[in-house]
Write a protein that holds these residues in place. Structure first.
Motif, PDB file in Angstrom:
ATOM      1  N   GLN A 196     -24.785  10.165   8.287  1.00 10.56           N
ATOM      2  CA  GLN A 196     -23.801  11.332   7.620  1.00 10.56           C
ATOM      3  C   GLN A 196     -22.576  11.294   8.499  1.00 10.56           C
ATOM      4  N   ASN A 197     -22.898  11.363   9.845  1.00 13.01           N
ATOM      5  CA  ASN A 197     -21.829  11.328  10.820  1.00 13.01           C
ATOM      6  C   ASN A 197     -20.858  10.160  10.902  1.00 13.01           C
ATOM      7  N   GLN A 198     -21.558   8.952  10.316  1.00 11.12           N
ATOM      8  CA  GLN A 198     -20.650   7.661  10.081  1.00 11.12           C
ATOM      9  C   GLN A 198     -19.768   7.997   8.941  1.00 11.12           C
ATOM     10  N   VAL A 199     -20.387   8.561   7.893  1.00 12.10           N
ATOM     11  CA  VAL A 199     -19.581   8.845   6.685  1.00 12.10           C
ATOM     12  C   VAL A 199     -18.487   9.667   6.889  1.00 12.10           C
ATOM     13  N   GLU A 200     -18.696  10.642   7.561  1.00 12.92           N
ATOM     14  CA  GLU A 200     -17.623  11.571   7.919  1.00 12.92           C
ATOM     15  C   GLU A 200     -16.310  11.090   8.754  1.00 12.92           C
ATOM     16  N   THR A 201     -17.006  10.071   9.655  1.00 17.29           N
ATOM     17  CA  THR A 201     -15.765   9.396  10.524  1.00 17.29           C
ATOM     18  C   THR A 201     -15.156   8.380   9.486  1.00 17.29           C
ATOM     19  N   THR A 202     -15.942   7.858   8.727  1.00 15.90           N
ATOM     20  CA  THR A 202     -15.337   6.845   7.632  1.00 15.90           C
ATOM     21  C   THR A 202     -14.162   7.386   6.947  1.00 15.90           C
ATOM     22  N   SER A 203     -14.831   8.589   6.330  1.00 15.06           N
ATOM     23  CA  SER A 203     -13.989   9.518   5.334  1.00 15.06           C
ATOM     24  C   SER A 203     -12.736   9.820   5.972  1.00 15.06           C
ATOM     25  N   GLU A 204     -12.576  10.004   7.401  1.00  7.09           N
ATOM     26  CA  GLU A 204     -11.216  10.675   8.092  1.00  7.09           C
ATOM     27  C   GLU A 204     -10.276   9.561   7.996  1.00  7.09           C
ATOM     28  N   TRP A 205     -10.779   8.364   8.042  1.00 10.00           N
ATOM     29  CA  TRP A 205      -9.824   7.166   8.059  1.00 10.00           C
ATOM     30  C   TRP A 205      -9.424   6.713   6.720  1.00 10.00           C
ATOM     31  N   ASN A 206     -10.415   7.260   5.602  1.00 12.30           N
ATOM     32  CA  ASN A 206     -10.447   6.629   4.539  1.00 12.30           C
ATOM     33  C   ASN A 206      -8.913   6.903   3.736  1.00 12.30           C
ATOM     34  N   ARG A 207      -8.342   5.878   2.871  1.00 10.42           N
ATOM     35  CA  ARG A 207      -7.010   6.034   2.310  1.00 10.42           C
ATOM     36  C   ARG A 207      -7.239   6.965   1.092  1.00 10.42           C
ATOM     37  N   PHE A 208      -8.258   7.288   0.579  1.00  9.10           N
ATOM     38  CA  PHE A 208      -8.602   8.093  -0.510  1.00  9.10           C
ATOM     39  C   PHE A 208      -8.542   9.646   0.010  1.00  9.10           C
ATOM     40  N   GLU A 209      -8.497   9.898   1.148  1.00  6.63           N
ATOM     41  CA  GLU A 209      -8.500  11.208   1.561  1.00  6.63           C
ATOM     42  C   GLU A 209      -9.705  12.112   1.121  1.00  6.63           C
ATOM     43  N   LEU A 210     -10.930  11.665   1.327  1.00  8.48           N
ATOM     44  CA  LEU A 210     -12.093  12.268   0.558  1.00  8.48           C
ATOM     45  C   LEU A 210     -12.942  12.993   1.862  1.00  8.48           C
ATOM     46  N   THR A 211     -13.524  14.091   1.801  1.00 11.08           N
ATOM     47  CA  THR A 211     -14.735  14.615   2.786  1.00 11.08           C
ATOM     48  C   THR A 211     -15.736  14.677   1.808  1.00 11.08           C
ATOM     49  N   GLY A 212     -16.909  14.268   2.465  1.00  9.90           N
ATOM     50  CA  GLY A 212     -18.283  14.360   1.753  1.00  9.90           C
ATOM     51  C   GLY A 212     -18.315  12.910   1.213  1.00  9.90           C
TER      52      GLY A 212
ATOM     53  N   PHE B 130      -5.276  17.086   5.431  1.00  9.72           N
ATOM     54  CA  PHE B 130      -4.656  16.485   4.387  1.00  9.72           C
ATOM     55  C   PHE B 130      -2.984  15.641   4.352  1.00  9.72           C
ATOM     56  N   ILE B 131      -2.672  14.764   3.949  1.00  7.43           N
ATOM     57  CA  ILE B 131      -1.436  14.302   4.497  1.00  7.43           C
ATOM     58  C   ILE B 131      -0.457  15.051   4.040  1.00  7.43           C
ATOM     59  N   LYS B 132       0.634  15.367   4.952  1.00 10.01           N
ATOM     60  CA  LYS B 132       1.780  16.467   4.411  1.00 10.01           C
ATOM     61  C   LYS B 132       2.802  15.544   4.447  1.00 10.01           C
ATOM     62  N   ASN B 133       3.209  14.585   5.253  1.00  7.73           N
ATOM     63  CA  ASN B 133       4.262  13.704   4.693  1.00  7.73           C
ATOM     64  C   ASN B 133       4.078  12.593   5.525  1.00  7.73           C
ATOM     65  N   LYS B 134       4.895  11.462   5.154  1.00 12.34           N
ATOM     66  CA  LYS B 134       4.947  10.083   5.647  1.00 12.34           C
ATOM     67  C   LYS B 134       6.314   9.520   6.035  1.00 12.34           C
ATOM     68  N   VAL B 135       6.457   8.911   7.078  1.00 13.38           N
ATOM     69  CA  VAL B 135       7.617   8.379   7.448  1.00 13.38           C
ATOM     70  C   VAL B 135       7.343   6.931   7.754  1.00 13.38           C
ATOM     71  N   ALA B 136       8.130   5.861   7.085  1.00 11.59           N
ATOM     72  CA  ALA B 136       8.187   4.409   7.311  1.00 11.59           C
ATOM     73  C   ALA B 136       9.387   3.864   8.150  1.00 11.59           C
ATOM     74  N   ILE B 137       8.914   3.105   8.986  1.00 13.79           N
ATOM     75  CA  ILE B 137      10.187   2.518   9.767  1.00 13.79           C
ATOM     76  C   ILE B 137      10.190   1.431   9.957  1.00 13.79           C
ATOM     77  N   ASN B 138      11.139   0.543   9.373  1.00 13.44           N
ATOM     78  CA  ASN B 138      10.963  -1.087   9.402  1.00 13.44           C
ATOM     79  C   ASN B 138      11.464  -1.669  11.102  1.00 13.44           C
ATOM     80  N   LYS B 139      11.358  -3.067  11.055  1.00 13.75           N
ATOM     81  CA  LYS B 139      11.607  -3.548  12.297  1.00 13.75           C
ATOM     82  C   LYS B 139      12.935  -3.251  12.839  1.00 13.75           C
ATOM     83  N   ASN B 140      13.932  -2.622  12.161  1.00 16.88           N
ATOM     84  CA  ASN B 140      15.352  -2.492  12.737  1.00 16.88           C
ATOM     85  C   ASN B 140      15.362  -0.873  12.905  1.00 16.88           C
ATOM     86  N   LYS B 141      14.026  -0.202  13.261  1.00 19.91           N
ATOM     87  CA  LYS B 141      14.118   0.948  13.236  1.00 19.91           C
ATOM     88  C   LYS B 141      14.810   2.152  12.395  1.00 19.91           C
ATOM     89  N   ASP B 142      15.060   1.521  11.211  1.00 13.44           N
ATOM     90  CA  ASP B 142      15.493   2.170   9.912  1.00 13.44           C
ATOM     91  C   ASP B 142      14.701   3.089   9.269  1.00 13.44           C
TER      92      ASP B 142
END
Length: 230
Positions: free
Chosen positions: A22-38, A176-188
């Motif tokens: 169960q602990n492993q699942v919670e930790t995995t979910s925390e990094w899960n791209r689908f943002e699921l708990t449980g 839960f994800i609030k916002n996301k910022v992406a920066i390319n190799k030129n730091k734009d």
């Protein structure tokens, strides 16, 4: 008496193993791209084109962009996904194979079920994940380094050792994800995606949210609607 003690010991060991899982699942979910708990069995997510600023949204009047169908194993780990276009035709799919603990390999296929690339994901620590992507001929395509610090984690993509882009994910108090910022190799700054959560289920997982890239003037917004089967 001896048999009773052995039985009690086995029950204790199984209970400890279950808690550890169960602990492993919670930790995995925390990094899960689908943002699921449980633990979830499956997930269907439909993405529509929608106005981020709308106060009233009628789903039956929206234009469907794509559908994502995801399956999980008994531990809640991601095992398979299929992406469909607006016409309900498959555009891509992914399968996974777990190798050790939370480490796994992902195989990514085209709409014609042809292998495009393979990814190897390693959980190095509670705050570091490494991913390497290979072509069908085993040529290294790129590597990804994901690090977690406090209320955000960063995702950096490298090709031949050069940083191509970085993504910084920010969370609310509920993780839960609030916002996301992406920066390319030129730091734009190339994208700044903000999210607005509209509905949650009884397990606290979001079922409806709006998103918009504030740096793209052509992006009015998207609505994501999820059906989660537990």
């Amino acid at each position: 008496m001896r048999q009773l003690l052995i039985t009690l010991l086995l029950i204790l060991l199984l209970s400890c193993a279950f808690v550890n899982q169960q602990n492993q699942v919670e930790t995995t979910s925390e990094w899960n791209r689908f943002e699921l708990t449980g633990i979830a069995k499956s997930l269907k997510e439909k993405t529509y084109k929608a106005n981020f600023s709308s106060s009233v949204i009628k789903e039956d009047e929206l234009s469907l962009l794509n559908t994502l169908i995801v399956s999980f194993d008994s531990l809640g780990r991601f095992t398979k996904s299929i992406t469909l276009n607006a016409e309900n035709n498959r555009t891509s799919s992914t399968t996974t194979k777990y190798t050790k603990d939370k480490n796994y390999e992902s195989f990514h296929y085209s709409k014609d079920n042809v292998l495009r690339n393979k990814s190897i994901i390693k959980y190095v620590s509670d705050s570091l994940i490494l991913e390497e992507s290979f072509a069908p001929n085993d040529e290294l395509l790129f590597s990804i380094r994901v690090e977690k610090q406090n209320d955000r984690f960063s995702k950096v993509t490298l090709v031949n050792g050069d940083k191509i882009d970085s993504h910084f994910y920010y969370y609310t108090d509920d993780k839960f994800i609030k916002n996301k910022v992406a920066i390319n190799k030129n730091k734009d700054t190339i994208s700044n995606i903000k999210y607005k959560y509209l509905a949650f289920d009884k397990n606290g997982n979001w079922t409806k949210r709006l998103s918009k890239n504030s740096l793209n003037k052509n992006d009015i917004g998207k609505l994501e609607v999820r059906e989660i089967n537990y």
